[in-house]
Scaffold this motif. Sequence first.
Motif, PDB file in Angstrom:
ATOM      1  N   TYR A 169      47.557  33.894  49.901  1.00  9.67           N
ATOM      2  CA  TYR A 169      47.352  34.660  48.671  1.00  9.67           C
ATOM      3  C   TYR A 169      47.825  36.094  48.912  1.00  9.67           C
ATOM      4  O   TYR A 169      47.415  36.741  49.878  1.00  9.67           O
ATOM      5  CB  TYR A 169      45.879  34.652  48.273  1.00  9.67           C
ATOM      6  N   ASP A 170      48.663  36.610  48.036  1.00 12.83           N
ATOM      7  CA  ASP A 170      49.315  37.901  48.278  1.00 12.83           C
ATOM      8  C   ASP A 170      48.458  39.060  47.784  1.00 12.83           C
ATOM      9  O   ASP A 170      48.759  39.684  46.769  1.00 12.83           O
ATOM     10  CB  ASP A 170      50.697  37.929  47.618  1.00 12.83           C
ATOM     11  N   TRP A 171      47.414  39.386  48.527  1.00 12.59           N
ATOM     12  CA  TRP A 171      46.562  40.514  48.170  1.00 12.59           C
ATOM     13  C   TRP A 171      47.154  41.846  48.631  1.00 12.59           C
ATOM     14  O   TRP A 171      46.704  42.907  48.207  1.00 12.59           O
ATOM     15  CB  TRP A 171      45.164  40.349  48.770  1.00 12.59           C
ATOM     16  N   ARG A 172      48.174  41.798  49.468  1.00 11.28           N
ATOM     17  CA  ARG A 172      48.768  43.024  50.009  1.00 11.28           C
ATOM     18  C   ARG A 172      49.839  43.621  49.098  1.00 11.28           C
ATOM     19  O   ARG A 172      49.857  44.838  48.875  1.00 11.28           O
ATOM     20  CB  ARG A 172      49.379  42.758  51.386  1.00 11.28           C
ATOM     21  N   LEU A 173      50.748  42.786  48.591  1.00 11.96           N
ATOM     22  CA  LEU A 173      51.947  43.296  47.934  1.00 11.96           C
ATOM     23  C   LEU A 173      52.178  42.763  46.526  1.00 11.96           C
ATOM     24  O   LEU A 173      53.207  43.077  45.914  1.00 11.96           O
ATOM     25  CB  LEU A 173      53.183  42.967  48.791  1.00 11.96           C
ATOM     26  N   SER A 174      51.254  42.011  45.993  1.00  9.72           N
ATOM     27  CA  SER A 174      51.458  41.449  44.663  1.00  9.72           C
ATOM     28  C   SER A 174      51.650  42.547  43.618  1.00  9.72           C
ATOM     29  O   SER A 174      51.012  43.600  43.660  1.00  9.72           O
ATOM     30  CB  SER A 174      50.268  40.582  44.276  1.00  9.72           C
ATOM     31  N   SER A 175      52.525  42.279  42.660  1.00  3.37           N
ATOM     32  CA  SER A 175      52.709  43.197  41.529  1.00  3.37           C
ATOM     33  C   SER A 175      51.720  42.895  40.405  1.00  3.37           C
ATOM     34  O   SER A 175      51.681  43.602  39.401  1.00  3.37           O
ATOM     35  CB  SER A 175      54.144  43.096  40.995  1.00  3.37           C
ATOM     36  N   ARG A 176      50.930  41.850  40.580  1.00  2.00           N
ATOM     37  CA  ARG A 176      49.932  41.464  39.586  1.00  2.00           C
ATOM     38  C   ARG A 176      48.539  41.852  40.073  1.00  2.00           C
ATOM     39  O   ARG A 176      48.333  42.177  41.239  1.00  2.00           O
ATOM     40  CB  ARG A 176      49.983  39.956  39.330  1.00  2.00           C
ATOM     41  N   ASN A 177      47.578  41.798  39.166  1.00  2.00           N
ATOM     42  CA  ASN A 177      46.188  42.020  39.562  1.00  2.00           C
ATOM     43  C   ASN A 177      45.736  40.902  40.494  1.00  2.00           C
ATOM     44  O   ASN A 177      45.960  39.721  40.214  1.00  2.00           O
ATOM     45  CB  ASN A 177      45.285  42.059  38.329  1.00  2.00           C
ATOM     46  N   VAL A 178      45.084  41.267  41.591  1.00  2.00           N
ATOM     47  CA  VAL A 178      44.688  40.282  42.591  1.00  2.00           C
ATOM     48  C   VAL A 178      43.206  39.927  42.404  1.00  2.00           C
ATOM     49  O   VAL A 178      42.347  40.199  43.249  1.00  2.00           O
ATOM     50  CB  VAL A 178      44.986  40.792  44.022  1.00  2.00           C
ATOM     51  N   TRP A 179      42.930  39.284  41.288  1.00  2.00           N
ATOM     52  CA  TRP A 179      41.548  39.003  40.905  1.00  2.00           C
ATOM     53  C   TRP A 179      40.829  38.091  41.885  1.00  2.00           C
ATOM     54  O   TRP A 179      39.592  38.119  41.970  1.00  2.00           O
ATOM     55  CB  TRP A 179      41.509  38.381  39.512  1.00  2.00           C
ATOM     56  N   ARG A 180      41.567  37.299  42.614  1.00  2.00           N
ATOM     57  CA  ARG A 180      40.894  36.367  43.529  1.00  2.00           C
ATOM     58  C   ARG A 180      40.068  37.118  44.580  1.00  2.00           C
ATOM     59  O   ARG A 180      39.039  36.619  45.026  1.00  2.00           O
ATOM     60  CB  ARG A 180      41.913  35.448  44.212  1.00  2.00           C
ATOM     61  N   VAL A 181      40.514  38.300  44.962  1.00  2.00           N
ATOM     62  CA  VAL A 181      39.735  39.079  45.931  1.00  2.00           C
ATOM     63  C   VAL A 181      38.353  39.375  45.362  1.00  2.00           C
ATOM     64  O   VAL A 181      37.329  39.182  46.031  1.00  2.00           O
ATOM     65  CB  VAL A 181      40.462  40.393  46.276  1.00  2.00           C
ATOM     66  N   GLU A 182      38.301  39.837  44.132  1.00  2.00           N
ATOM     67  CA  GLU A 182      37.020  40.127  43.495  1.00  2.00           C
ATOM     68  C   GLU A 182      36.166  38.863  43.384  1.00  2.00           C
ATOM     69  O   GLU A 182      34.950  38.906  43.616  1.00  2.00           O
ATOM     70  CB  GLU A 182      37.256  40.725  42.116  1.00  2.00           C
ATOM     71  N   GLU A 183      36.787  37.744  43.041  1.00  2.00           N
ATOM     72  CA  GLU A 183      36.049  36.488  42.930  1.00  2.00           C
ATOM     73  C   GLU A 183      35.432  36.086  44.267  1.00  2.00           C
ATOM     74  O   GLU A 183      34.287  35.631  44.328  1.00  2.00           O
ATOM     75  CB  GLU A 183      36.987  35.390  42.421  1.00  2.00           C
ATOM     76  N   GLU A 184      36.201  36.249  45.348  1.00  2.00           N
ATOM     77  CA  GLU A 184      35.693  35.901  46.674  1.00  2.00           C
ATOM     78  C   GLU A 184      34.523  36.805  47.065  1.00  2.00           C
ATOM     79  O   GLU A 184      33.535  36.342  47.655  1.00  2.00           O
ATOM     80  CB  GLU A 184      36.809  36.010  47.711  1.00  2.00           C
ATOM     81  N   LEU A 185      34.608  38.077  46.750  1.00  2.00           N
ATOM     82  CA  LEU A 185      33.523  38.995  47.097  1.00  2.00           C
ATOM     83  C   LEU A 185      32.269  38.703  46.291  1.00  2.00           C
ATOM     84  O   LEU A 185      31.151  38.884  46.784  1.00  2.00           O
ATOM     85  CB  LEU A 185      33.974  40.438  46.884  1.00  2.00           C
TER      86      LEU A 185
END
Length: 227
Positions: free
Chosen positions: A159-175
């Motif tokens: 999952y590209d949480w480092r360089l994605s040009s989109r919102n990385v909502w999965r990080v928030e979901e995991e937290l």
Amino acid sequence: MEAPPPSSHEPKPPFLPAERRLISQLSTPLAVQRFLNRLPYNPERGGATLRSFRGVVARHSAHCLEAALFAATVLEQHGHPPLVMSLESIDLLDHVLFVYRESGRWGAVARSRDPGLHGRLPVFRSLRALTESYVEPYIDFTGRIKGYGAYDLRWLDGYDWRLSSRNVWRVEEELRRLPHRKLRSSEARIARLRARYRAFKDRHPEKKPVDYRGRERWTELPRSTGW
């Protein structure tokens, strides 16, 4: 160790030349904290965002979780595991920070609208002790830390949480799904702190308090006339 163990995956992200130069310049947690202090806080006026490192660089602003992702991306390239810690509040206004160890002690890099919720020097014996340093500054009219949890972002393999040009909502979901360890505080202590906060706001409605015990363990604050 209280933090989760690192995964075996060691990424080599395709950074742009300008990004690589910035990462090279920000070689320590303190350097990253100073960089984030100079950025405007992202108030999300156009709608909720969750930008990656690349998004923060492009937009030149960050809220707390975006700042944690920025710090994790940069400092991972300097040998620090990309660990973030979630501070869970009773009013659902949680806070996220990047955490790291130096000489066996824990510190943090963080960005916030509240002065007491920024970074911490690496002087804490455990993540619980680090969390305790945020208890008093977290108190306002509704906030109170009730738990904390650490998360290794390398668990998001693929999952590209480092360089994605989109919102990385999965990080928030995991937290949000992350189990948080309970942090207990005396009800009498919390009542005293909340009364102190109310009294300060009655006297200084446009300012935020900074006079807390243990402030010598904080990193430097962003420049502001609001505290």
